[in-house]
Write a protein that holds these residues in place. Structure first.
Motif, short mmCIF file in Angstrom:
data_model
loop_
_atom_site.label_atom_id
_atom_site.label_comp_id
_atom_site.label_asym_id
_atom_site.label_seq_id
_atom_site.Cartn_x
_atom_site.Cartn_y
_atom_site.Cartn_z
N LEU A 94 0.92 -1.20 0.23
CA LEU A 94 0.10 -0.02 0.13
C LEU A 94 0.80 1.25 0.11
O LEU A 94 0.48 2.22 -0.54
CB LEU A 94 -0.89 0.03 1.19
CG LEU A 94 -2.03 -1.23 1.12
CD1 LEU A 94 -2.77 -1.21 2.52
CD2 LEU A 94 -2.84 -1.07 0.06
N ARG A 95 2.01 1.13 0.47
CA ARG A 95 2.86 2.53 0.33
C ARG A 95 3.68 2.61 -0.77
O ARG A 95 3.62 3.63 -1.43
CB ARG A 95 3.98 2.18 1.86
CG ARG A 95 5.04 3.26 1.75
CD ARG A 95 6.07 3.04 2.76
NE ARG A 95 6.79 1.75 2.82
CZ ARG A 95 6.54 0.72 3.39
NH1 ARG A 95 5.64 0.37 4.35
NH2 ARG A 95 7.19 -0.24 3.17
N GLU A 96 3.95 1.37 -1.46
CA GLU A 96 4.84 1.65 -2.77
C GLU A 96 3.81 1.59 -3.88
O GLU A 96 4.32 2.16 -4.95
CB GLU A 96 5.62 0.37 -2.58
CG GLU A 96 6.75 0.40 -1.60
CD GLU A 96 8.05 -0.85 -2.12
OE1 GLU A 96 7.60 -1.73 -2.91
OE2 GLU A 96 8.52 -0.96 -1.11
N LYS A 97 2.73 0.84 -3.78
CA LYS A 97 1.89 0.92 -4.95
C LYS A 97 2.26 0.71 -6.20
O LYS A 97 2.13 1.43 -7.26
CB LYS A 97 0.94 2.19 -4.89
CG LYS A 97 0.33 2.67 -3.65
CD LYS A 97 -0.60 3.95 -3.96
CE LYS A 97 -1.30 4.18 -2.73
NZ LYS A 97 -1.29 5.08 -1.83
N PRO A 98 2.88 -0.53 -6.37
CA PRO A 98 3.80 -0.90 -7.65
C PRO A 98 2.49 -1.11 -8.71
O PRO A 98 1.71 -1.99 -8.39
CB PRO A 98 4.47 -2.17 -7.44
CG PRO A 98 3.81 -2.92 -5.99
CD PRO A 98 3.14 -1.63 -5.39
N ALA A 99 2.87 -0.70 -9.92
CA ALA A 99 1.78 -0.52 -10.86
C ALA A 99 1.75 -2.23 -11.36
O ALA A 99 0.67 -2.62 -11.87
CB ALA A 99 1.95 0.37 -12.06
N SER A 100 2.91 -2.74 -11.26
CA SER A 100 2.86 -4.30 -11.86
C SER A 100 2.48 -5.27 -11.15
O SER A 100 2.37 -6.42 -11.49
CB SER A 100 4.66 -4.53 -12.11
OG SER A 100 5.16 -4.36 -10.67
N VAL A 101 2.03 -4.86 -9.74
CA VAL A 101 1.58 -5.94 -8.85
C VAL A 101 -0.13 -5.72 -8.80
O VAL A 101 -0.70 -4.73 -8.43
CB VAL A 101 2.09 -5.69 -7.47
CG1 VAL A 101 1.64 -6.59 -6.52
CG2 VAL A 101 3.66 -5.83 -7.48
N ARG A 102 -0.62 -6.97 -8.94
CA ARG A 102 -1.98 -6.98 -8.92
C ARG A 102 -2.76 -7.53 -7.60
O ARG A 102 -3.46 -7.24 -7.08
CB ARG A 102 -2.49 -7.91 -10.03
CG ARG A 102 -4.12 -8.28 -9.91
CD ARG A 102 -4.58 -9.17 -10.93
NE ARG A 102 -6.22 -9.21 -11.25
CZ ARG A 102 -6.64 -9.89 -11.95
NH1 ARG A 102 -6.19 -10.89 -12.99
NH2 ARG A 102 -8.02 -9.77 -11.93
N ALA A 103 -1.65 -8.30 -7.00
CA ALA A 103 -2.10 -9.17 -5.82
C ALA A 103 -0.83 -9.68 -4.89
O ALA A 103 0.48 -9.61 -5.52
CB ALA A 103 -2.89 -10.49 -5.90
N LEU A 104 -0.95 -9.87 -3.56
CA LEU A 104 0.01 -10.60 -2.83
C LEU A 104 -0.51 -12.02 -2.38
O LEU A 104 -1.73 -12.20 -2.44
CB LEU A 104 0.61 -9.89 -1.79
CG LEU A 104 1.01 -8.56 -1.89
CD1 LEU A 104 1.36 -7.98 -0.42
CD2 LEU A 104 2.37 -8.79 -2.62
#
Length: 141
Positions: A94-104
């Motif tokens: 939530l801090r970094e908000k990487p555009a490439s990540v959809r989920a953990l």
């Protein structure tokens, strides 16, 4: 910058930090460890709504977590969080908000992850899932 502007910025920063994290956790009606994971997140001050459903497979497919499934799926701030992901990993997302990540995801139900007995920080391997369904290590939390 005027004194009034500085005060307004400080108040805005405080309000942003104080805003609760909110999410909806979809789980099996009979799963106790899912509720225990929700408790872990609530202990961080987050607002977690639990929804018991028989349609977990469809939810995992819709939100891209079927490639690394676990027992429940949390939807929060536009991301899917699959399984017993520690709060620290979600905070980083939530801090970094990487555009490439959809989920953990923390696939399966590993011992010592939040909700699966005594949590051992630094021992839980978390995966990031991209928009094409590929996974990569996100870190140990």
């Amino acid at each position: 910058m005027s004194r009034l502007s500085l005060i307004a910025l400080a108040l805005l920063a405080t309000a942003t930090q104080a805003a609760p994290r909110e999410g909806t956790l979809y789980k099996s009606p009979t799963c106790g460890c899912c509720a225990a994971h929700a408790v872990h997140l609530r202990e961080q001050g987050w607002v977690i709504r639990e929804v018991a459903t028989q349609e977990l497979a469809e939810i995992k497919q819709r939100y891209g977590t079927a490639v690394a499934p676990s027992c429940h799926t949390l939807l929060m701030a536009g991301y899917a969080i699959e399984g017993h992901v520690p709060a620290a990993a979600i905070e980083r997302l939530l801090r970094e908000k990487p555009a490439s990540v959809r989920a953990l995801s923390v696939p399966g139900m590993p011992a010592h992850s939040p909700g699966m007995g005594a949590y051992t920080p630094g021992s839980v391997a978390v995966l990031a899932i991209d928009h094409q369904g590929k996974t990569r290590p996100w870190g140990k939390f």
